[in-house]
Design a protein around this motif. Structure first.
Motif, short mmCIF file in Angstrom:
data_model
loop_
_atom_site.label_atom_id
_atom_site.label_comp_id
_atom_site.label_asym_id
_atom_site.label_seq_id
_atom_site.Cartn_x
_atom_site.Cartn_y
_atom_site.Cartn_z
N GLY A 193 0.88 -1.07 0.10
CA GLY A 193 -0.01 0.02 0.12
C GLY A 193 0.83 1.28 -0.18
O GLY A 193 0.49 2.22 -0.74
N GLN A 194 2.06 1.21 0.88
CA GLN A 194 2.91 2.38 0.66
C GLN A 194 3.64 2.64 -0.50
O GLN A 194 3.83 3.74 -0.75
CB GLN A 194 3.64 2.28 1.85
CG GLN A 194 3.14 2.37 3.22
CD GLN A 194 4.03 1.89 4.40
OE1 GLN A 194 4.89 0.89 4.30
NE2 GLN A 194 4.01 3.07 5.34
N LEU A 196 1.99 1.85 -3.55
CA LEU A 196 0.87 2.31 -4.17
C LEU A 196 0.60 3.76 -4.09
O LEU A 196 0.47 4.40 -5.10
CB LEU A 196 -0.49 1.26 -3.84
CG LEU A 196 -0.41 0.18 -4.43
CD1 LEU A 196 -1.74 -0.50 -3.98
CD2 LEU A 196 -0.32 0.05 -6.20
N ASP A 197 0.83 4.27 -2.77
CA ASP A 197 0.32 5.74 -2.39
C ASP A 197 1.46 6.49 -2.71
O ASP A 197 1.32 7.86 -2.43
CB ASP A 197 -0.29 5.63 -1.28
CG ASP A 197 0.37 5.33 -0.12
OD1 ASP A 197 0.11 5.20 1.07
OD2 ASP A 197 1.90 5.26 -0.28
N THR A 199 4.25 6.46 -0.82
CA THR A 199 5.34 6.82 0.21
C THR A 199 6.61 6.10 0.09
O THR A 199 7.55 6.93 0.29
CB THR A 199 4.67 6.10 1.41
OG1 THR A 199 3.22 6.56 1.71
CG2 THR A 199 5.48 6.34 2.68
#
Length: 746
Positions: A193-194, A196-197, A199
């Motif tokens: 997720g990090q 994907l976003d 980060t």
């Protein structure tokens, strides 16, 4: 996977399936990737992400193992649907997988069974999670053909599961489900997720943040390019009463030219990535050493606001290492939690070591402590990396040999090379023989004993590879109390008691060896080896300070394998680091006599097995090997039970009855002979047994009389005419009758 179960250690478990933890880059087929969905913790999920990988080419279907390997390369694993809620989330949120021609395709998931196990229900998850919830369709698993060892789902929705062959060409197998759960930086957020976003970057597309790949802290992009030392590393040596640890003040730019504020936990993570931790001064002596060298900055102390003893400003203080937070050096009025954000420990005033102050999370330099000793040799790894003893090519502060799971300083003389299977280690240092002997014994070794020319050649090779220009102590000594003692040649022994047969005495200092020349007023009664003379021996005083060669030869469990190697390869634990497998120090040892996959010592400790006779062997093994009897078959050795023995002959009544003693008059578990009933020999069909008259008549036998033994009864054979008991009534029997014809019987 359900919310309560965290899939830690996935790489280790996947290795069990024969998959390396770091896969070489695979050539993946062209694929279409369905949008990933997250099962968030807010909705009761586990925070994991799920996606479906679909082949873009109708000529390229996936085999299960190919799908498994691809999932790992992408940073995840095949989906493991371990609960009804997880499965329901997938059904509701993950779009159906469609092949390149628009048709629905089946989807591989991470369930499989061992190919050697033909039971259709014995499946497991690739992550090793418990197999305690299933969603098989009707009749599945069926193991049709004996080779349906892999599971899939899919079609129009992610419905029930079915078992099928590894490479199923009979239907659409163009997709696999991938689940992402890794959290390489331990921040509680799944890495995928990090990525994907935005980060974290993942330039190589392996599903792992680049910062983790590089061994750097992942802190949202503010990790420093490098680090430097405000105070160079210095050791608090044991010679000066210290702990052998190394200390330094670290800044977070390479030249330390300007402050770079850095939060506490990312700072600790970064320090750990180079093999240390933020400093934990737990005594006045340790802090005095730090002050002596001006070691000041951020420390490894923090306030745990979730701790039961938390209160402001004095409660809940902890060290990052878990050491007791007992000794403190707070300055006047400290801690005071000024501004309500001072939850960390720092030293006061200009970066110099002084009284402690509670500080906020931001600071620009920190004191680092190195104490790890991965190979258990009593020397802090950091110092051995600094002095070149061990390489650390990846710069993680851990010797490369430890990273590789290999011994850092021990070599085995393997049997395949004509050796004895023993392990050897050359130790640098200047200690006398007694000191080296004690250190060797503390590690489960002994000073080397060279009992053959071949062993001498091997040992010298170990020495030359480690430090070819140094002499060393061995395990040879002169026993001055031995009957054969004489100077300089008599009474020589090995510390292990091995025969003193092979020798390699040389010539040194103008004399043949041994020469017993005085050294400091003492006789030269300890054998040594000098490199200058290519492995030859000379005698020396016990007080001579040289290096040493250790040898491991112990085999505490008698399995023919040296214990040291089994500790190194993880076969046995050695939590106390004494070179002896922990199981050898427990009742029952390292054996598994009942073949249940658990060491006997563990069976006895955890109560799985009993040891009623206290011989350190599980009772069931004593019974199985005949050490103990169990005539009543209750799995308890007879000697451990209070069984009646009416005649006091050492054999219990129940065993005597099972062995043929009569218990019919009455049948009360006590042999009839113990109940005062008259007994005698009873002849029945050519056989004789002891019993009462009533018992004998009931058996239609002939009673010889009370107290008459079977020896005296002379029971007739079963065939009355067979006077010569050869199984046949013939002329021989007639001759016996004729020879006695006319005799008067008493």
């Amino acid at each position: 996977m359900n919310h309560e179960t965290h899939k830690t250690g996935t790489s280790r478990r996947l290795t069990r399936l024969g998959i390396p933890t770091a896969l070489a880059m695979l050539v993946l087929p062209t694929v279409a990737v369905a949008d990933a969905v997250q099962w968030t913790e807010a909705e009761g999920g586990n925070g994991h992400w799920y996606s479906v990988i679909v082949s873009a080419d109708m000529n390229d279907m996936f085999c299960w193992t190919e799908a498994r390997d691809n999932a790992i390369q992408r940073g995840g694993h095949l989906g493991t649907l371990t609960s009804a809620t997880e499965n329901a989330f997938i059904q509701a949120n993950l779009p159906p997988a469609t092949a390149a021609d628009g048709s629905y395709t089946w989807v591989w998931i991470g369930a499989f069974q061992d190919a050697d196990d033909q039971e259709p229900g014995e499946f497991t998850w690739v992550t090793g999670e418990p197999w305690d919830w299933t969603y098989w369709g009707g009749g599945a698993p069926s193991n049709d053909g004996g080779a349906e060892d892999f599971a899939h789902t899919g079609g129009e929705s992610y419905g029930t599961w079915n078992d099928i062959y590894e490479c199923w060409t009979g239907h659409h197998m163009y997709a696999y489900m991938i689940e992402f759960e890794a959290d390489c930086n331990g921040d509680g957020i799944v890495d995928y997720g990090q990525i994907l976003d935005g980060t974290y970057a993942d330039d190589d597309g392996n599903g792992v943040p680049d910062c983790c790949d590089a061994g750097e802290p992942c802190d949202g992009g503010t990790a420093p390019e490098g680090h430097g030392w405000s105070i160079e590393p210095v050791q608090w040596s044991q010679a000066e009463g210290g702990n052998g640890h190394w200390y330094a003040t670290m800044c977070f730019t390479e030249d330390c030219a300007e402050p770079l504020h850095y939060e506490f936990w990312p700072r600790e993570q970064y320090v750990e990535s180079v093999g240390g931790h933020l400093v934990t001064p737990t005594s006045a002596a340790e802090y005095a050493f730090m002050a002596q060298h001006g070691l000041g900055g951020h420390f490894g102390g923090y306030q745990d606001m979730d701790a039961p003893d938390f209160s402001e400003p004095n409660g809940g203080w902890r060290w990052v290492t878990g050491e007791p937070f007992e000794w403190t050096n707070w300055g006047p009025g400290e801690p005071n939690n000024s501004g309500g954000t001072e939850h960390f420990v720092g030293s006061c005033c200009g970066g110099e070591a002084g009284n402690w102050n509670d500080v906020s999370t931001l600071a620009w330099q920190a004191v680092v402590e190195f104490e790890a000793d991965c190979n258990g040799d009593g020397i802090v790894d950091y110092g051995q990396i600094l002095d070149g003893t061990y390489a650390d090519d990846d710069g993680n502060g851990v010797p490369d040999c430890c990273d590789a799971g290999e011994p850092c300083d021990a070599v085995q003389w393997i049997e395949a090379d004509g050796g004895n299977g023993h392990w050897y280690s050359y130790r640098l240092g200047d200690l006398n023989n007694a000191a080296w002997t004690a250190l060797a014994e503390a590690e489960g070794a002994h000073l080397v004993t060279i009992t053959s020319e071949a062993e001498g050649v091997f040992v010298e090779a170990v020495h030359d590879a480690a430090a070819p220009q140094s002499a060393y102590h061995t395990g040879g000594f002169q026993d001055t109390s031995a009957p054969d003692y004489a100077e300089p040649d008599g009474g020589w022994r090995w510390v292990t008691g091995e025969p003193w047969q092979y020798t390699n005495w040389g010539y040194s200092d103008g004399a043949d060896q041994p020469d017993n020349l005085p050294d400091g007023g003492e006789g030269a009664n300890i054998m040594g080896i000098r490199w200058q003379e290519n492995g030859i021996w000379l005698d020396m005083s016990e007080t001579t300070e040289w290096a040493a060669m250790f040898e491991w030869s112990a085999d505490c469990n008698g399995d023919g394998i040296i214990d040291f190697g089994q500790i190194l390869d993880g076969t046995y634990a050695d939590d106390d680091g004494n070179g002896v497998p922990d199981c050898c120090e427990l009742p029952g040892g390292c054996e598994d006599c009942n073949d249940n996959g658990v060491l006997d010592s563990e069976d006895l400790v955890n109560g799985t097995s009993q040891d009623c006779n206290a011989n350190d062997i599980p009772d069931e093994c004593d019974i199985a090997d005949g050490t103990s009897s169990d005539c009543n078959a209750n799995s308890i050795p007879d000697e451990c039970e209070s069984l009646a023995d009416c005649d006091g002959d050492g054999t219990s009544d129940v065993c005597e009855i099972l062995g043929g003693a009569l218990d019919v008059n009455p049948a009360d578990g006590v042999p009839d002979e113990c109940q005062g009933l008259p007994a005698g020999a009873c002849c029945v069909n050519g056989a004789c047994m002891m019993g009462t008259a009533a018992n004998c008549f009931a058996a239609e036998g002939s009673y010889a009389g009370d107290g008459v033994s079977c020896v005296d009864a002379n029971c007739p054979p079963a065939c009355l005419g067979d006077l010569v008991p050869d199984g046949v009534v013939d002329i021989n029997d007639v001759l016996v009758i004729l020879s006695e014809f006319g005799s008067v019987c008493p």
